[in-house]
Motif scaffolding. Structure first.
Motif, PDB file in Angstrom:
ATOM      1  N   LEU A  29     -41.613  49.979  28.241  1.00  0.00           N
ATOM      2  CA  LEU A  29     -40.315  50.582  28.500  1.00  0.00           C
ATOM      3  C   LEU A  29     -39.751  50.138  29.850  1.00  0.00           C
ATOM      4  CD1 LEU A  29     -41.125  54.155  27.195  1.00  0.00           C
ATOM      5  CD2 LEU A  29     -39.646  52.482  26.094  1.00  0.00           C
ATOM      6  N   ALA A  30     -40.628  49.760  30.756  1.00  0.00           N
ATOM      7  CA  ALA A  30     -40.183  49.258  32.053  1.00  0.00           C
ATOM      8  C   ALA A  30     -39.751  47.793  31.976  1.00  0.00           C
ATOM      9  CB  ALA A  30     -41.306  49.419  33.084  1.00  0.00           C
ATOM     10  N   VAL A  31     -40.209  47.090  30.944  1.00  0.00           N
ATOM     11  CA  VAL A  31     -39.940  45.655  30.813  1.00  0.00           C
ATOM     12  C   VAL A  31     -38.703  45.375  29.963  1.00  0.00           C
ATOM     13  CG1 VAL A  31     -40.839  43.503  29.847  1.00  0.00           C
ATOM     14  CG2 VAL A  31     -42.341  44.998  31.177  1.00  0.00           C
ATOM     15  N   VAL A  32     -38.584  46.065  28.820  1.00  0.00           N
ATOM     16  CA  VAL A  32     -37.449  45.853  27.920  1.00  0.00           C
ATOM     17  C   VAL A  32     -36.251  46.629  28.473  1.00  0.00           C
ATOM     18  CG1 VAL A  32     -36.566  46.092  25.577  1.00  0.00           C
ATOM     19  CG2 VAL A  32     -38.975  45.539  25.942  1.00  0.00           C
ATOM     20  N   PHE A  37     -28.972  46.943  25.759  1.00  0.00           N
ATOM     21  CA  PHE A  37     -28.753  47.220  24.336  1.00  0.00           C
ATOM     22  C   PHE A  37     -27.764  48.355  24.111  1.00  0.00           C
ATOM     23  CE2 PHE A  37     -32.730  44.975  24.581  1.00  0.00           C
ATOM     24  CZ  PHE A  37     -32.788  44.213  23.430  1.00  0.00           C
ATOM     25  N   VAL A  38     -27.192  48.867  25.187  1.00  0.00           N
ATOM     26  CA  VAL A  38     -26.237  49.972  25.125  1.00  0.00           C
ATOM     27  C   VAL A  38     -24.817  49.422  25.233  1.00  0.00           C
ATOM     28  CG1 VAL A  38     -25.464  52.086  26.277  1.00  0.00           C
ATOM     29  CG2 VAL A  38     -27.905  51.579  26.119  1.00  0.00           C
ATOM     30  N   PRO A  39     -23.886  49.859  24.368  1.00  0.00           N
ATOM     31  CA  PRO A  39     -22.496  49.405  24.503  1.00  0.00           C
ATOM     32  C   PRO A  39     -21.952  49.698  25.898  1.00  0.00           C
ATOM     33  CG  PRO A  39     -22.806  50.575  22.433  1.00  0.00           C
ATOM     34  CD  PRO A  39     -24.068  50.756  23.210  1.00  0.00           C
ATOM     35  N   ALA A  40     -21.100  48.824  26.386  1.00  0.00           N
ATOM     36  CA  ALA A  40     -20.592  48.943  27.748  1.00  0.00           C
ATOM     37  C   ALA A  40     -19.958  50.306  28.016  1.00  0.00           C
ATOM     38  CB  ALA A  40     -19.582  47.830  28.021  1.00  0.00           C
ATOM     39  N   SER A  92     -28.625  48.771  17.668  1.00  0.00           N
ATOM     40  CA  SER A  92     -28.316  47.769  18.701  1.00  0.00           C
ATOM     41  C   SER A  92     -29.431  46.752  18.885  1.00  0.00           C
ATOM     42  CB  SER A  92     -28.057  48.461  20.036  1.00  0.00           C
ATOM     43  OG  SER A  92     -29.257  49.019  20.540  1.00  0.00           O
ATOM     44  N   GLY A  93     -30.569  46.952  18.187  1.00  0.00           N
ATOM     45  CA  GLY A  93     -31.689  46.030  18.300  1.00  0.00           C
ATOM     46  C   GLY A  93     -32.753  46.462  19.299  1.00  0.00           C
ATOM     47  N   TYR A  94     -32.557  47.592  19.964  1.00  0.00           N
ATOM     48  CA  TYR A  94     -33.497  47.989  21.022  1.00  0.00           C
ATOM     49  C   TYR A  94     -34.890  48.298  20.474  1.00  0.00           C
ATOM     50  CZ  TYR A  94     -35.547  50.671  24.868  1.00  0.00           C
ATOM     51  OH  TYR A  94     -36.378  51.143  25.851  1.00  0.00           O
ATOM     52  N   MET A  95     -34.959  49.089  19.412  1.00  0.00           N
ATOM     53  CA  MET A  95     -36.270  49.426  18.858  1.00  0.00           C
ATOM     54  C   MET A  95     -36.967  48.174  18.325  1.00  0.00           C
ATOM     55  SD  MET A  95     -38.273  51.946  18.666  1.00  0.00           S
ATOM     56  CE  MET A  95     -39.599  52.778  17.793  1.00  0.00           C
ATOM     57  N   ALA A  96     -36.198  47.272  17.730  1.00  0.00           N
ATOM     58  CA  ALA A  96     -36.784  46.016  17.249  1.00  0.00           C
ATOM     59  C   ALA A  96     -37.364  45.215  18.404  1.00  0.00           C
ATOM     60  CB  ALA A  96     -35.737  45.189  16.508  1.00  0.00           C
ATOM     61  N   SER A 120     -28.455  41.252  16.490  1.00  0.00           N
ATOM     62  CA  SER A 120     -28.894  39.861  16.552  1.00  0.00           C
ATOM     63  C   SER A 120     -28.547  39.239  17.901  1.00  0.00           C
ATOM     64  CB  SER A 120     -28.245  39.074  15.408  1.00  0.00           C
ATOM     65  OG  SER A 120     -28.685  37.742  15.412  1.00  0.00           O
ATOM     66  N   GLU A 121     -27.345  39.501  18.384  1.00  0.00           N
ATOM     67  CA  GLU A 121     -26.924  38.948  19.670  1.00  0.00           C
ATOM     68  C   GLU A 121     -27.739  39.527  20.819  1.00  0.00           C
ATOM     69  OE1 GLU A 121     -22.811  39.933  19.649  1.00  0.00           O
ATOM     70  OE2 GLU A 121     -22.212  38.170  18.460  1.00  0.00           O
ATOM     71  N   ASN A 122     -27.991  40.829  20.769  1.00  0.00           N
ATOM     72  CA  ASN A 122     -28.766  41.468  21.831  1.00  0.00           C
ATOM     73  C   ASN A 122     -30.197  40.943  21.890  1.00  0.00           C
ATOM     74  OD1 ASN A 122     -26.650  43.060  22.710  1.00  0.00           O
ATOM     75  ND2 ASN A 122     -27.260  44.868  21.561  1.00  0.00           N
ATOM     76  N   LEU A 123     -30.802  40.758  20.731  1.00  0.00           N
ATOM     77  CA  LEU A 123     -32.179  40.252  20.691  1.00  0.00           C
ATOM     78  C   LEU A 123     -32.245  38.810  21.190  1.00  0.00           C
ATOM     79  CD1 LEU A 123     -33.241  41.844  17.305  1.00  0.00           C
ATOM     80  CD2 LEU A 123     -34.275  42.332  19.524  1.00  0.00           C
ATOM     81  N   LYS A 124     -31.259  38.032  20.809  1.00  0.00           N
ATOM     82  CA  LYS A 124     -31.218  36.642  21.284  1.00  0.00           C
ATOM     83  C   LYS A 124     -31.056  36.603  22.798  1.00  0.00           C
ATOM     84  CE  LYS A 124     -28.797  32.250  20.597  1.00  0.00           C
ATOM     85  NZ  LYS A 124     -27.702  31.549  19.844  1.00  0.00           N
TER      86      LYS A 124
END
Length: 221
Positions: A29-32, A37-40, A92-96, A120-124
Protein backbone atom coordinates in the motif's frame (compact mmCIF):
# COMPACT_ATOMS: atom_id res chain seq x y z
CA UNK A 1 -1.34 18.21 1.26
CA UNK A 2 1.70 16.17 2.26
CA UNK A 3 1.05 13.07 0.13
CA UNK A 4 3.45 10.76 1.94
CA UNK A 5 2.16 11.79 5.36
CA UNK A 6 -1.42 11.22 4.19
CA UNK A 7 -0.45 7.77 2.87
CA UNK A 8 1.27 6.92 6.16
CA UNK A 9 -1.77 8.03 8.14
CA UNK A 10 -4.08 5.97 5.91
CA UNK A 11 -2.02 2.84 6.48
CA UNK A 12 -1.45 3.31 10.21
CA UNK A 13 -4.75 4.86 11.33
CA UNK A 14 -7.30 3.28 8.99
CA UNK A 15 -5.89 0.05 7.64
CA UNK A 16 -3.71 -1.38 10.40
CA UNK A 17 -6.47 -0.71 12.94
CA UNK A 18 -8.84 -2.79 10.79
CA UNK A 19 -6.82 -5.92 11.54
CA UNK A 20 -4.69 -5.67 8.41
CA UNK A 21 -1.41 -6.81 9.92
CA UNK A 22 0.20 -8.64 6.97
CA UNK A 23 3.37 -6.63 6.41
CA UNK A 24 3.50 -7.55 2.73
CA UNK A 25 0.09 -5.90 2.26
CA UNK A 26 0.99 -2.84 4.30
CA UNK A 27 4.24 -2.41 2.39
CA UNK A 28 2.43 -2.77 -0.93
CA UNK A 29 0.00 0.00 0.00
CA UNK A 30 2.99 2.28 0.49
CA UNK A 31 4.36 1.40 -2.97
CA UNK A 32 1.27 1.46 -5.21
CA UNK A 33 0.27 5.12 -5.49
CA UNK A 34 -3.44 5.20 -4.75
CA UNK A 35 -3.68 8.87 -5.73
CA UNK A 36 -2.69 7.98 -9.30
CA UNK A 37 -5.87 5.90 -9.65
CA UNK A 38 -8.27 8.53 -8.29
CA UNK A 39 -10.04 10.94 -10.69
CA UNK A 40 -8.61 14.45 -10.46
CA UNK A 41 -11.88 15.85 -9.12
CA UNK A 42 -11.68 13.55 -6.10
CA UNK A 43 -7.91 13.54 -5.54
CA UNK A 44 -8.41 14.97 -2.03
CA UNK A 45 -10.32 11.78 -1.09
CA UNK A 46 -7.54 9.42 -2.11
CA UNK A 47 -6.46 8.63 1.45
CA UNK A 48 -9.75 9.18 3.28
CA UNK A 49 -11.84 6.43 4.85
CA UNK A 50 -14.39 6.81 2.06
CA UNK A 51 -15.32 5.24 -1.24
CA UNK A 52 -14.29 7.37 -4.22
CA UNK A 53 -16.79 8.04 -7.04
CA UNK A 54 -15.59 7.22 -10.54
CA UNK A 55 -18.68 7.75 -12.70
CA UNK A 56 -22.26 8.85 -11.91
CA UNK A 57 -21.42 9.74 -8.33
CA UNK A 58 -20.19 6.23 -7.60
CA UNK A 59 -23.54 4.54 -8.16
CA UNK A 60 -23.95 1.06 -9.66
CA UNK A 61 -20.51 -0.12 -8.70
CA UNK A 62 -18.66 2.81 -10.24
CA UNK A 63 -16.42 3.62 -7.30
CA UNK A 64 -13.20 2.69 -5.55
CA UNK A 65 -13.92 0.90 -2.30
CA UNK A 66 -12.62 2.29 0.98
CA UNK A 67 -8.87 1.68 1.42
CA UNK A 68 -9.39 -0.48 4.52
CA UNK A 69 -11.89 -2.71 2.66
CA UNK A 70 -9.53 -3.24 -0.27
CA UNK A 71 -6.61 -3.95 2.06
CA UNK A 72 -8.56 -6.40 4.20
CA UNK A 73 -9.80 -8.35 1.19
CA UNK A 74 -6.27 -8.46 -0.22
CA UNK A 75 -4.97 -9.81 3.08
CA UNK A 76 -7.68 -12.47 3.41
CA UNK A 77 -7.14 -13.74 -0.14
CA UNK A 78 -3.42 -14.34 0.56
CA UNK A 79 -2.44 -14.22 -3.12
CA UNK A 80 0.83 -15.94 -4.12
CA UNK A 81 3.26 -15.21 -6.94
CA UNK A 82 2.36 -18.32 -8.94
CA UNK A 83 -1.39 -17.64 -8.91
CA UNK A 84 -3.82 -16.44 -11.58
CA UNK A 85 -6.45 -13.91 -10.52
CA UNK A 86 -9.78 -12.81 -11.97
CA UNK A 87 -11.27 -9.50 -10.85
CA UNK A 88 -14.87 -8.52 -11.57
CA UNK A 89 -15.16 -4.75 -11.79
CA UNK A 90 -11.89 -3.07 -12.74
CA UNK A 91 -13.01 0.41 -11.74
CA UNK A 92 -9.95 2.66 -11.91
CA UNK A 93 -7.54 -0.31 -11.93
CA UNK A 94 -6.22 0.21 -8.39
CA UNK A 95 -7.19 -3.19 -6.99
CA UNK A 96 -5.82 -4.87 -10.12
CA UNK A 97 -2.52 -3.06 -9.54
CA UNK A 98 -2.35 -4.33 -5.96
CA UNK A 99 -3.21 -7.87 -7.04
CA UNK A 100 -0.68 -7.77 -9.88
CA UNK A 101 2.15 -7.14 -7.42
CA UNK A 102 1.25 -10.35 -5.60
CA UNK A 103 0.10 -12.63 -8.44
CA UNK A 104 1.51 -14.09 -11.62
CA UNK A 105 -1.29 -12.67 -13.78
CA UNK A 106 -4.47 -10.65 -13.27
CA UNK A 107 -7.41 -10.48 -15.64
CA UNK A 108 -9.88 -7.74 -14.70
CA UNK A 109 -13.28 -7.39 -16.36
CA UNK A 110 -15.14 -4.08 -16.59
CA UNK A 111 -18.62 -3.68 -18.05
CA UNK A 112 -18.35 0.11 -18.43
CA UNK A 113 -16.26 0.99 -21.51
CA UNK A 114 -15.10 4.33 -20.08
CA UNK A 115 -13.87 2.69 -16.89
CA UNK A 116 -12.22 -0.14 -18.83
CA UNK A 117 -10.27 2.50 -20.76
CA UNK A 118 -9.42 4.41 -17.57
CA UNK A 119 -8.20 1.28 -15.78
CA UNK A 120 -6.07 0.24 -18.74
CA UNK A 121 -4.46 3.68 -18.95
CA UNK A 122 -3.83 3.85 -15.21
CA UNK A 123 -2.19 0.42 -15.13
CA UNK A 124 -0.01 1.26 -18.10
CA UNK A 125 1.05 4.54 -16.47
CA UNK A 126 1.90 2.65 -13.29
CA UNK A 127 4.06 0.19 -15.31
CA UNK A 128 1.93 -2.80 -14.32
CA UNK A 129 2.57 -5.33 -17.08
CA UNK A 130 0.89 -8.49 -15.73
CA UNK A 131 -2.67 -7.16 -15.45
CA UNK A 132 -5.00 -7.18 -18.47
CA UNK A 133 -8.20 -5.12 -18.61
CA UNK A 134 -11.06 -6.45 -20.69
CA UNK A 135 -14.27 -4.58 -21.50
CA UNK A 136 -16.78 -7.30 -20.67
CA UNK A 137 -19.75 -8.24 -18.52
CA UNK A 138 -18.12 -10.05 -15.61
CA UNK A 139 -21.25 -11.71 -14.24
CA UNK A 140 -20.33 -14.97 -15.96
CA UNK A 141 -16.62 -14.68 -15.24
CA UNK A 142 -14.12 -15.75 -17.89
CA UNK A 143 -14.58 -19.46 -18.39
CA UNK A 144 -12.22 -19.68 -21.35
CA UNK A 145 -9.41 -18.22 -19.21
CA UNK A 146 -10.04 -20.31 -16.09
CA UNK A 147 -9.81 -21.97 -13.77
CA UNK A 148 -8.47 -19.31 -11.41
CA UNK A 149 -6.65 -19.45 -8.10
CA UNK A 150 -8.35 -16.28 -6.91
CA UNK A 151 -11.52 -14.42 -7.92
CA UNK A 152 -12.55 -11.09 -6.42
CA UNK A 153 -15.70 -9.06 -6.97
CA UNK A 154 -14.78 -5.40 -6.46
CA UNK A 155 -18.29 -4.36 -5.49
CA UNK A 156 -21.34 -6.05 -4.02
CA UNK A 157 -23.57 -8.87 -5.26
CA UNK A 158 -26.86 -10.18 -3.89
CA UNK A 159 -25.36 -13.67 -3.73
CA UNK A 160 -22.26 -15.36 -5.09
CA UNK A 161 -23.08 -16.86 -8.51
CA UNK A 162 -22.31 -20.53 -8.87
CA UNK A 163 -20.85 -19.79 -12.31
CA UNK A 164 -18.00 -17.89 -10.63
CA UNK A 165 -17.44 -20.55 -7.97
CA UNK A 166 -17.20 -23.16 -10.73
CA UNK A 167 -14.23 -21.23 -12.19
CA UNK A 168 -12.15 -21.66 -9.03
CA UNK A 169 -9.41 -24.24 -8.84
CA UNK A 170 -9.54 -26.65 -5.92
CA UNK A 171 -7.96 -24.63 -3.12
CA UNK A 172 -8.94 -21.41 -4.88
CA UNK A 173 -10.53 -18.48 -3.05
CA UNK A 174 -13.28 -16.06 -4.00
CA UNK A 175 -13.90 -12.78 -2.16
CA UNK A 176 -17.09 -10.77 -2.49
CA UNK A 177 -19.32 -8.37 -0.58
CA UNK A 178 -22.69 -10.11 -0.38
CA UNK A 179 -26.19 -9.10 0.64
CA UNK A 180 -28.70 -6.29 0.50
CA UNK A 181 -28.54 -2.84 2.04
CA UNK A 182 -28.34 -1.97 4.87
CA UNK A 183 -26.59 -5.24 5.77
CA UNK A 184 -23.84 -6.74 3.63
CA UNK A 185 -20.93 -8.97 4.56
CA UNK A 186 -17.56 -9.52 3.00
CA UNK A 187 -16.99 -13.24 2.57
CA UNK A 188 -14.22 -15.51 1.36
CA UNK A 189 -15.30 -18.77 -0.27
CA UNK A 190 -12.70 -21.54 -0.62
CA UNK A 191 -13.14 -24.48 -2.97
CA UNK A 192 -12.50 -27.65 -0.97
CA UNK A 193 -12.97 -30.15 -3.79
CA UNK A 194 -14.94 -30.50 -7.00
CA UNK A 195 -18.29 -30.09 -5.21
CA UNK A 196 -17.64 -28.59 -1.78
CA UNK A 197 -17.03 -24.98 -0.78
CA UNK A 198 -16.34 -23.34 2.59
CA UNK A 199 -17.58 -19.81 3.27
CA UNK A 200 -16.12 -17.55 5.96
CA UNK A 201 -17.69 -14.19 6.83
CA UNK A 202 -14.95 -11.60 7.34
CA UNK A 203 -16.60 -8.28 8.19
CA UNK A 204 -19.74 -6.18 7.73
CA UNK A 205 -19.73 -3.38 5.18
CA UNK A 206 -21.81 -1.84 2.38
CA UNK A 207 -20.72 -1.40 -1.24
CA UNK A 208 -22.40 -0.34 -4.49
CA UNK A 209 -23.86 -3.15 -6.57
CA UNK A 210 -21.83 -4.45 -9.49
CA UNK A 211 -23.58 -4.18 -12.84
CA UNK A 212 -24.80 -7.28 -14.62
CA UNK A 213 -25.56 -9.44 -11.59
CA UNK A 214 -29.08 -10.74 -10.95
CA UNK A 215 -31.13 -9.32 -8.11
CA UNK A 216 -33.48 -11.48 -6.03
CA UNK A 217 -37.08 -11.36 -7.15
CA UNK A 218 -39.18 -8.90 -5.18
CA UNK A 219 -42.18 -10.27 -3.29
CA UNK A 220 -45.55 -9.23 -4.72
CA UNK A 221 -48.92 -9.50 -3.04
Amino acid sequence: MNIEQARFNMIEQQIRTWDVLDQSVLSLLAVVKREDFVPAAYRARAFMDLSVPLIDGGSRGRCMLEPKVEARLLQELAVHKHEKVLEIGAGSGYMAALLAHKAQRVLTLEIDPDLAKLASENLKRAAVVNADVRHADGSNGAQAEGPFDVIIASGSVASVPQVLLDQLKVGGRLAAIVGMEPIMRAVVVTRIDERAFRTVEIFDTVAPRLQGFDEPAKFKF
